[in-house]
Scaffold this motif. Structure first.
Motif, mmCIF file in Angstrom:
data_model
loop_
_atom_site.group_PDB
_atom_site.id
_atom_site.type_symbol
_atom_site.label_atom_id
_atom_site.label_comp_id
_atom_site.label_asym_id
_atom_site.label_seq_id
_atom_site.Cartn_x
_atom_site.Cartn_y
_atom_site.Cartn_z
ATOM 1 N N GLU A 123 -29.975 84.609 -13.610
ATOM 2 C CA GLU A 123 -29.748 84.610 -13.035
ATOM 3 C C GLU A 123 -30.421 85.036 -11.982
ATOM 4 N N LYS A 124 -30.403 86.251 -11.576
ATOM 5 C CA LYS A 124 -31.074 87.234 -11.052
ATOM 6 C C LYS A 124 -32.478 87.151 -10.795
ATOM 7 N N GLN A 125 -33.394 86.799 -11.704
ATOM 8 C CA GLN A 125 -34.805 86.120 -11.826
ATOM 9 C C GLN A 125 -34.145 85.026 -10.428
ATOM 10 N N GLN A 126 -33.901 83.898 -10.950
ATOM 11 C CA GLN A 126 -33.961 83.643 -9.807
ATOM 12 C C GLN A 126 -33.331 82.767 -8.505
ATOM 13 N N GLU A 127 -32.724 84.087 -8.655
ATOM 14 C CA GLU A 127 -32.060 84.500 -7.262
ATOM 15 C C GLU A 127 -32.900 85.427 -6.622
ATOM 16 N N LEU A 128 -33.742 85.988 -6.738
ATOM 17 C CA LEU A 128 -35.255 87.607 -5.996
ATOM 18 C C LEU A 128 -35.865 85.741 -5.821
ATOM 19 N N ASP A 129 -36.007 84.501 -7.202
ATOM 20 C CA ASP A 129 -37.044 83.991 -6.146
ATOM 21 C C ASP A 129 -36.373 83.346 -4.843
ATOM 22 N N ARG A 136 -26.946 97.648 -9.410
ATOM 23 C CA ARG A 136 -26.096 98.671 -8.742
ATOM 24 C C ARG A 136 -27.301 97.958 -7.370
ATOM 25 N N THR A 137 -28.081 96.993 -7.816
ATOM 26 C CA THR A 137 -28.988 96.020 -6.894
ATOM 27 C C THR A 137 -27.790 95.037 -7.013
ATOM 28 N N GLY A 138 -27.218 94.141 -8.080
ATOM 29 C CA GLY A 138 -26.224 93.569 -7.624
ATOM 30 C C GLY A 138 -26.299 92.382 -8.295
ATOM 31 N N LEU A 139 -25.813 91.759 -8.656
ATOM 32 C CA LEU A 139 -25.971 90.682 -10.422
ATOM 33 C C LEU A 139 -25.753 89.187 -9.311
ATOM 34 N N ALA A 140 -26.682 88.295 -9.480
ATOM 35 C CA ALA A 140 -26.789 86.842 -8.950
ATOM 36 C C ALA A 140 -25.628 86.097 -8.092
ATOM 37 N N GLY A 141 -25.605 86.267 -7.038
ATOM 38 C CA GLY A 141 -24.183 85.941 -6.418
ATOM 39 C C GLY A 141 -22.823 86.865 -5.855
ATOM 40 N N TYR A 142 -23.416 87.926 -6.072
ATOM 41 C CA TYR A 142 -22.671 88.803 -5.831
ATOM 42 C C TYR A 142 -22.107 88.992 -4.707
ATOM 43 N N GLU A 143 -22.999 89.055 -3.642
ATOM 44 C CA GLU A 143 -22.863 89.225 -2.207
ATOM 45 C C GLU A 143 -21.305 87.974 -1.329
ATOM 46 N N GLY A 144 -20.950 87.447 -1.872
ATOM 47 C CA GLY A 144 -19.580 86.425 -1.336
ATOM 48 C C GLY A 144 -18.672 87.395 -1.228
ATOM 49 N N MET A 145 -18.052 88.015 -3.047
ATOM 50 C CA MET A 145 -17.329 89.134 -3.305
ATOM 51 C C MET A 145 -17.313 90.101 -2.787
#
Length: 629
Positions: A317-323, A465-474
């Protein structure tokens, strides 16, 4: 088994004695075996998952076995029996019972034919010893209730145990045994090619069902009482996880997404806009990386040996978000930027837009000036005052954790306000606000964004610490909630958060910068500077949908609290609401630590009482507070 030729050949080697010694001392075991194969036991457990096949023969069954905290991979049954006998002896002394979970693949997918009009069910065969009937039924039920997106599993109980080299593992050793064989539905018919998504689904489904079966057995036999079946999973990261974590972090740390899409000429742009009424030309920092090279590095990271399905999914998931973030940066100031932003942050849902409009209608009579709090009565704080208060707050957190090492920086290249980048708190020199709003805003930035950065760092994996994918909303919802817990949720602050949602919807619907600015100024009463700063955030980079996530995350958090959810997992690192159960599982498995630092605003009587009110049920409008002089 001790008298067989195979057993004697293996017993002549000291490595078997070493394994037994480690298990008797409750130490972990992870070693390659003579002649091929691997044994992994990260802690004493009353079961082992066994897979027997030559390398590459049954890759999905191998993945399922390796996902377990206790597993044995062996090339043939004779070798496996020697190791199982040794492990079982040590574990039976500790637990009284021991289970062999034998996983393998059937030779063919017999239900699938070339002329099938649709995808048929696929076969899963289960055999169990008499004392494992309940566990086998639990396994069958878990498979039946699982979500099958492609082909539906058809579970069949068989009377004859499957054999390996004409040897039925558990029967030979007189151990409790459950054996599972499944059709190789992940393979494309007539080829060696696979369906990657189906392969991942199979591993996750069968691994979970196996853990449920093992939990059923250990509970019924009163051997262990795990909180959940997933608590029987791994309690240690393998080296491959650390390598993937470092590689993902290297890509994520190579750029600061928000800084890259934040204009550096905000004040000059406002003066131009006032004079002409035309959308100003925004200037941006030059990118610090070559996008294509970063993407090549990102997708060169191999997840093949992670072994843990939960961590595998988190890193994918994180790989796809960074992409997606890299694609956004490559499209900065280009028409397609807005669509990549919509894909990253999502559209403005009708329910979210309706909630924002309700808030704005409720607060229609609140006068808003150029600050975010709307107060004309309090003393004004400049950037220097904000900096001094930030340093004091950081010092208070350092009393809990010496490593709470925050760099507080005054910047000339930011719009008015504050932002966090890694372990840095960036304060615009143009910042002016009511002094009473400073501490609540610092609770937002320091007490949530920086606190979860350092707590995530303490977890041992940089991903948290970097953040799991989609973390910003919460994360932003939590940060806004921190302002309320700190006593700083003013009417105008809530109004600003709601207006961002309405403005974001306007931007995504194709309104121009000037049109959205006019809406904020003329319809909702924002001053010219406040309206411009709000709209600048929305149209930065070419149109960024991020600002809708503050209210969306806040609503999700309030729903979570109303349903009886806890805040504790959210302090462990930067996570999304969808990861809440994952964090709980990882914590129960011992892979996550309790938060190293706790929010200061929850150490006060006022903060705890406000949290109690929120848990009883509230909407954003109920959070409005008047600042004390």
């Amino acid at each position: 088994m001790s008298g067989t030729p195979v057993a004697n050949a293996y017993a002549d080697n000291g490595w078997l004695d070493e394994i037994i010694s480690c298990l008797e001392e409750a130490k972990s075991v992870r070693r390659d075996l003579p002649g091929g194969g691997r044994l992994h036991i990260d802690r004493p457990l009353p079961f082992i998952c066994v897979h027997i096949a030559e390398d590459g023969a049954e890759p999905v069954a191998r993945d399922i076995a390796q996902a377990n905290a206790s597993y044995l991979i062996a090339p043939h049954a004779a070798a496996a029996l020697v190791v199982i006998d040794a492990v079982a002896g040590a574990m039976r002394k500790r637990f009284g019972s021991f289970v062999v979970f034998d996983i393998g693949e059937l030779t063919q997918d017999r239900f699938l034919t070339k002329d099938a009009p649709f995808l048929p069910p696929f076969e899963i065969a289960i055999w169990s010893s008499d004392d494992m009937v309940q566990a086998a039924e639990c396994f069958s039920a878990a498979i039946s209730h699982s979500e099958a997106r492609f082909r539906t599993p058809k579970v069949e109980r068989v009377r004859t145990p499957p054999s390996r080299d004409d040897v039925a593992l558990g029967r030979v050793l007189h151990l409790s045994t459950m054996a599972v064989r499944f059709a190789p539905v992940y393979r494309q018919v007539g080829t060696q090619d696979i369906f990657p998504e189906l392969r991942e689904q199979l591993v996750a489904m069968l691994f979970d069902a196996g853990l449920r079966a093992m939990a059923s057995f250990v509970e019924s036999e009163k051997i262990l009482q795990p909180k959940t079946h997933r608590a029987l999973g791994r309690k240690a990261f393998v080296d491959a996880v650390t390598r993937v974590d470092r590689s993902i972090d290297e890509v994520a740390s190579a750029f600061d997404f928000l800084l890259a899409v934040t204009p550096i000429n905000a004040e000059a742009a406002y003066e131009t806009f006032k004079a002409s009424g035309e959308r100003p030309a925004f200037l941006y920092r030059p990118l610090t990386l070559q996008i294509e090279a970063a993407k090549r590095k990102l997708y060169s990271i191999s997840f093949d040996h992670l072994e843990d399905p939960v961590l595998y999914q988190l890193y994918r998931e994180k790989q796809q978000e960074l992409d997606l973030q890299l694609s956004l940066l490559a499209s900065r100031q280009k028409p397609r930027f807005i669509e990549f932003g919509r894909a990253l942050y999502g559209p403005v849902e009708p329910s979210l837009l309706n909630e924002a409009r309700i808030i704005l209608a409720h607060l229609a009579d609140i006068e808003v000036d150029g600050s975010d709090d709307g107060s004309k009565d309090g003393a004004i704080a400049d950037s220097g005052y904000v900096e001094s208060r930030a340093l004091e707050m950081v010092s208070a957190y350092q009393e809990q954790l010496n490593d709470f090492d925050v760099s507080v920086e005054l910047r000339d290249d930011l719009p008015s306000g504050l932002m966090v980048s890694g372990n840095r708190l960036l304060i615009s020199r143009a910042t002016l606000m009511d002094k009473r709003r400073v501490d609540p805003l610092l609770s937002h930035e320091v007490g949530v964004h920086l606190l979860t950065y350092f707590n995530g760092s303490a977890q041992g994996l940089r991903l948290f610490r970097t953040g799991l994918a989609g973390y910003e909303g919460m994360q932003e919802g939590l940060a806004v909630f921190a302002e309320y817990l700190s006593g700083g949720m003013t009417p105008a602050r809530l109004r600003l958060i709601a207006a961002r949602v309405v403005g974001c919807a306007s931007m995504l619907d194709g309104a121009t910068f000037s049109q959205t600015y006019s809406t904020m100024k003329d319809k909702y009463g924002f001053s010219s500077p406040a309206a411009f700063n709000l709209v600048l955030r929305l149209y930065r980079g070419g149109g960024l949908a991020k600002d809708a996530i503050y209210l969306r995350g806040l609503l999700a958090l309030l729903d979570h609290l109303r349903a009886g959810g806890a805040l504790e997992p959210f302090w462990m690192g930067k996570i999304a609401a969808s990861h809440f159960t994952v964090m709980q599982e990882l914590a129960e498995r011992g892979l996550l630590r309790l938060p190293a630092v706790r929010p200061l605003f929850l150490e006060t009587e006022h903060g705890r009482s406000r949290l109690a009110v929120a848990k009883a049920g509230m909407r954003p409008i109920d959070m409005i507070q008047e600042l004390e002089t």
